[in-house]
Design an enzyme around this catalytic site. Structure first.
Site, short mmCIF file in Angstrom:
data_model
loop_
_atom_site.label_atom_id
_atom_site.label_comp_id
_atom_site.label_asym_id
_atom_site.label_seq_id
_atom_site.Cartn_x
_atom_site.Cartn_y
_atom_site.Cartn_z
N HIS A 197 0.52 -1.23 -0.04
CA HIS A 197 -0.21 0.11 -0.16
C HIS A 197 0.88 1.40 -0.45
O HIS A 197 0.70 2.12 -0.35
CB HIS A 197 -1.12 0.10 1.66
CG HIS A 197 -2.28 -0.58 1.45
ND1 HIS A 197 -3.43 -1.39 2.03
CD2 HIS A 197 -2.76 -0.50 -0.21
CE1 HIS A 197 -4.05 -2.14 1.70
NE2 HIS A 197 -4.46 -1.65 0.02
N ARG A 304 -9.95 -7.37 -7.25
CA ARG A 304 -10.02 -7.86 -6.45
C ARG A 304 -10.78 -7.52 -5.79
O ARG A 304 -11.18 -6.62 -5.15
CB ARG A 304 -8.47 -7.99 -6.36
CG ARG A 304 -7.25 -8.00 -6.71
CD ARG A 304 -5.95 -8.03 -6.39
NE ARG A 304 -5.00 -8.08 -7.05
CZ ARG A 304 -4.68 -7.02 -7.60
NH1 ARG A 304 -5.07 -5.88 -7.14
NH2 ARG A 304 -3.24 -7.79 -8.22
N ARG A 339 -13.14 -9.96 -10.42
CA ARG A 339 -12.48 -12.05 -10.28
C ARG A 339 -13.03 -12.21 -8.45
O ARG A 339 -12.84 -11.09 -7.99
CB ARG A 339 -11.09 -11.23 -9.68
CG ARG A 339 -9.83 -13.01 -10.02
CD ARG A 339 -8.28 -13.06 -9.88
NE ARG A 339 -7.94 -12.08 -8.36
CZ ARG A 339 -6.62 -12.38 -8.07
NH1 ARG A 339 -6.22 -12.47 -9.40
NH2 ARG A 339 -6.51 -11.31 -7.56
N GLU A 440 -3.53 -17.48 -15.83
CA GLU A 440 -2.15 -17.97 -14.63
C GLU A 440 -1.29 -18.80 -14.67
O GLU A 440 -0.07 -19.02 -14.33
CB GLU A 440 -2.47 -17.18 -13.82
CG GLU A 440 -3.85 -17.87 -12.89
CD GLU A 440 -4.53 -16.64 -11.18
OE1 GLU A 440 -3.63 -16.10 -11.36
OE2 GLU A 440 -5.56 -17.05 -11.37
N ASN A 463 2.03 -12.17 -13.99
CA ASN A 463 2.74 -12.19 -12.51
C ASN A 463 2.40 -13.97 -12.23
O ASN A 463 3.84 -13.88 -11.90
CB ASN A 463 2.18 -11.15 -11.57
CG ASN A 463 1.81 -9.80 -12.31
OD1 ASN A 463 2.15 -9.14 -12.79
ND2 ASN A 463 1.59 -9.43 -10.75
N ASP A 464 1.23 -13.77 -12.06
CA ASP A 464 1.65 -15.60 -11.37
C ASP A 464 2.68 -16.58 -13.11
O ASP A 464 2.85 -17.93 -12.42
CB ASP A 464 0.37 -15.92 -11.17
CG ASP A 464 0.51 -15.52 -10.00
OD1 ASP A 464 0.90 -15.45 -9.13
OD2 ASP A 464 -1.01 -16.19 -9.01
N ARG A 474 8.89 -14.44 -6.81
CA ARG A 474 10.04 -12.47 -7.65
C ARG A 474 9.87 -11.95 -5.89
O ARG A 474 10.75 -10.70 -6.75
CB ARG A 474 8.70 -12.06 -8.55
CG ARG A 474 7.73 -11.80 -8.18
CD ARG A 474 6.54 -10.85 -9.42
NE ARG A 474 5.33 -10.35 -8.67
CZ ARG A 474 4.69 -9.66 -8.87
NH1 ARG A 474 5.21 -8.35 -9.76
NH2 ARG A 474 3.92 -8.81 -8.36
N CYS A 511 -4.29 -8.57 -17.61
CA CYS A 511 -3.70 -7.51 -16.41
C CYS A 511 -2.87 -7.70 -15.71
O CYS A 511 -3.05 -6.57 -14.23
CB CYS A 511 -5.49 -7.84 -16.00
SG CYS A 511 -4.48 -9.83 -15.47
#
Length: 580
Positions: A197, A304, A339, A440, A463-464, A474, A511
């Site tokens: 955040h 999300r 999602r 993913e 990312n995944d 990562r 995304c």
């Protein structure tokens, strides 16, 4: 003598200023036993510190200037909600009563237990929510220890003098809000990641930031001149005259460039050879929809839903979820892709009601769609809320971690069952709600030609996908150098997914972070991607590249690059795409 340091750039921009170090948040906490007759007073001491922490955050919130985007205040609200969550306080008071621990020791033990849960999370974004836990607990601990963190005094130096650059071990969202109202040009931290955040807030405030600069407080001196490059993740201490001149030129150039980008927000994202590209936004909160609309996003490609389920003793009800989803659906201009729940059994969505040991590798365990299909009532509650919210705008549902067609068909049957129930109950819903899969997992990308026959759309979660393909984490300093979006296997999976969608006639979006990284925009256009979803701050720059692109030419060049059997030659050709 100049000194180069390197970290993770989390908020773009270049800043020049003087180092202002903040005292560390590594608090020394002693654990000791209290006498039986001291237990209640120790609980009272903790309760007072807990309430004082909430009051401090309310004071910070009250100092946010009017007209500031709502998402800025929402970060403070997140910490207030965490303090309002009874589960943490009950755990602390339970340790004081049962173990007769002092308040500081009980709070630290409760924090450590909660942090262990977050450490098991596979989703990098959710795992970094442990930073919020750290920030909230540290605030209460400082009050208990009477060790308040001293922020720099407001800077009243004359105009024209260099601003300060704050250097700390970590910075809380509340600290950033206070510092942004002072003469602070950038910040550097020893810890943190791009999905925290703190990082998100820095991007929202357009405050250059580099995190993960180990030993920064030891290596940098108060008052030392510093250059921060938030895009590259570079820190230059005590720069010479030539370096200063070069960076000042870059700052002026970036300012001119940003002004040009702002003029593109109302322009259509159409390439030079006439290809229409959809540019969407990833958002965290309903208030973020305004920022997405401001930069011209055509909709939301990823919203999300996990936050409704985190840090609470009970699962959110259908009504609670419906209210949250309806608010964000109504706020979005265009279509929003929501999602479904991407949590796992290891993430304690029901505060530990499930029995059994935590899996050794939760990334490969019962999570996301697997958990939802295993516990259909959990899934049905969310689906019913989503279907009802669809009456308030244009919405589509995305299922995470799909790996085969059976999972998708099972989920779709449950969605249709919920639709039938709601219709019989008289609830309003959209007539048609597309249901798609998040690609993913490598198996899903390989099976994309078959999945495309049953899905209404795909969205590639890079990312995944990259992590699973390359078997690396990562956010692990030991192996994150292996995180490589340009690895031939990764590009092959992306290309195959896009081709499968085109063959079946369904939309394919992306995304993951790769979609908002301008280093890869031309490559992705050349691979055939026509829908990009990203943080709003990246959208205008991606649009500029799209509008300047000859996509037919890019596709030919990407095909030639990927056809090369020599890795060095392939990378060289891909690098040349930016020289279009």
């Amino acid at each position: 003598m100049s000194l180069w340091l390197h970290g993770i750039g989390v908020a773009r921009g270049i800043a020049i200023g003087r180092v202002s170090k903040i005292s560390g948040t590594d608090l020394e906490v002693r654990e000791y036993f209290v006498e039986p007759d001291e237990v209640e007073s120790e609980i009272a001491r903790y309760t007072h510190a807990h309430e004082e922490a909430k009051e401090q955050l309310r004071e910070v919130r009250a100092q946010i200037p009017s007209g500031t985007p709502q998402d800025i205040a929402a970060f403070i609200d997140t910490h207030l909600l965490m303090l309002d969550d009874h589960s943490l306080s009950e755990a602390v008071m339970g340790r004081i009563r049962d173990d007769r621990l002092n308040a500081e020791g009980a709070l630290r033990q409760a924090r450590d237990a909660l942090m262990a849960v977050f450490e098991q999370m596979d989703d990098p974004y959710l795992r970094t929510r442990q930073n919020d836990v750290e920030h909230v607990v540290a605030r209460v601990l400082r009050i208990l220890l009477q060790s308040e963190r001293a922020l720099p005094e407001p800077d009243d130096s004359p105009p024209g003098e260099e601003a300060r650059i704050v250097v700390a071990d970590d910075i809380t969202p509340a600290d950033i809000i206070l510092l942004s109202q002072q003469k602070t040009a950038a910040f550097v931290t020893e810890y943190g990641g791009p999905l925290s955040h703190t990082a998100i807030l820095a991007r929202s405030l357009h405050l250059p930031a580099v995190v993960g600069v180990h030993n920064a407080r030891r290596l940098l001196r108060d008052g030392e001149q510093l250059v921060v490059d938030g895009a590259a993740g570079h820190i230059l201490a005590s720069p010479d005259a030539a370096a200063l001149t070069r960076f000042r030129h870059r700052i002026a150039r970036d300012q001119r460039y940003q002004r040009r980008l702002e003029r593109l927000k109302d322009e259509p994202a159409v390439s030079r050879d006439g290809t229409k590209i959809r540019l969407l936004a990833n958002i965290e909160l309903s208030e973020d929809a305004a920022e997405a609309a401001r930069v011209g996003a055509e909709g939301v490609g990823l919203y999300r839903t996990e936050f409704l389920f985190m840090n609470r003793a009970e699962l959110p009800t259908e009504e609670e979820q419906y209210t949250a989803y309806a608010r964000v659906v109504a706020a979005v201009t265009g279509t929003i892709t929501i999602r479904t729940l991407d949590l796992g059994a290891d993430k304690q969505v029901d505060s530990g009601a499930r029995s059994g040991p935590t899996p050794n590798n939760p990334a490969l365990g019962l999570r996301a769609i697997r958990l939802c299909l295993r516990e259909p009532e959990l899934f049905r509650t969310q689906i019913r809320a989503l279907l009802r919210a669809s009456a308030h705008g244009r919405m589509q549902i995305m299922l995470p971690m799909i790996s085969n067609t059976l999972e998708f068909r099972q989920a779709r049957r449950l969605i249709e069952s919920c639709r039938t129930e709601l219709a019989a109950e008289g609830h309003a819903m959209a007539e048609s709600i597309p249901v798609g899969a998040m690609i993913e997992v490598p198996a899903a990308a390989i099976a994309a030609p078959w999945l495309a026959r049953t899905c209404d759309f795909f969205s590639i979660g890079t990312n995944d996908l990259i992590q699973y393909t390359l078997a690396i984490d990562r956010v692990d300093d030991e192996v994150n150098y292996l995180y490589d979006p340009l690895h031939p296997a990764v590009l092959a999976l992306i290309q195959q997914t896009i081709a499968a969608g085109a063959q079946a006639g369904i939309p394919v979006a992306m995304c993951g972070e790769m979609a908002g990284d301008v280093r890869y925009t031309r490559l992705l256009l050349g691979l055939g991607l026509t829908e990009f979803s990203m943080h709003p701050s990246s959208l205008l720059e991606v649009k500029r590249i799209v509008m300047d692109a000859d996509i037919a030419g890019l596709r030919a060049r990407v095909d030639r690059a990927l056809a090369s059997t020599e890795l060095a030659e392939q990378r060289s050709r891909l690098a040349e795409l930016d020289a279009q």
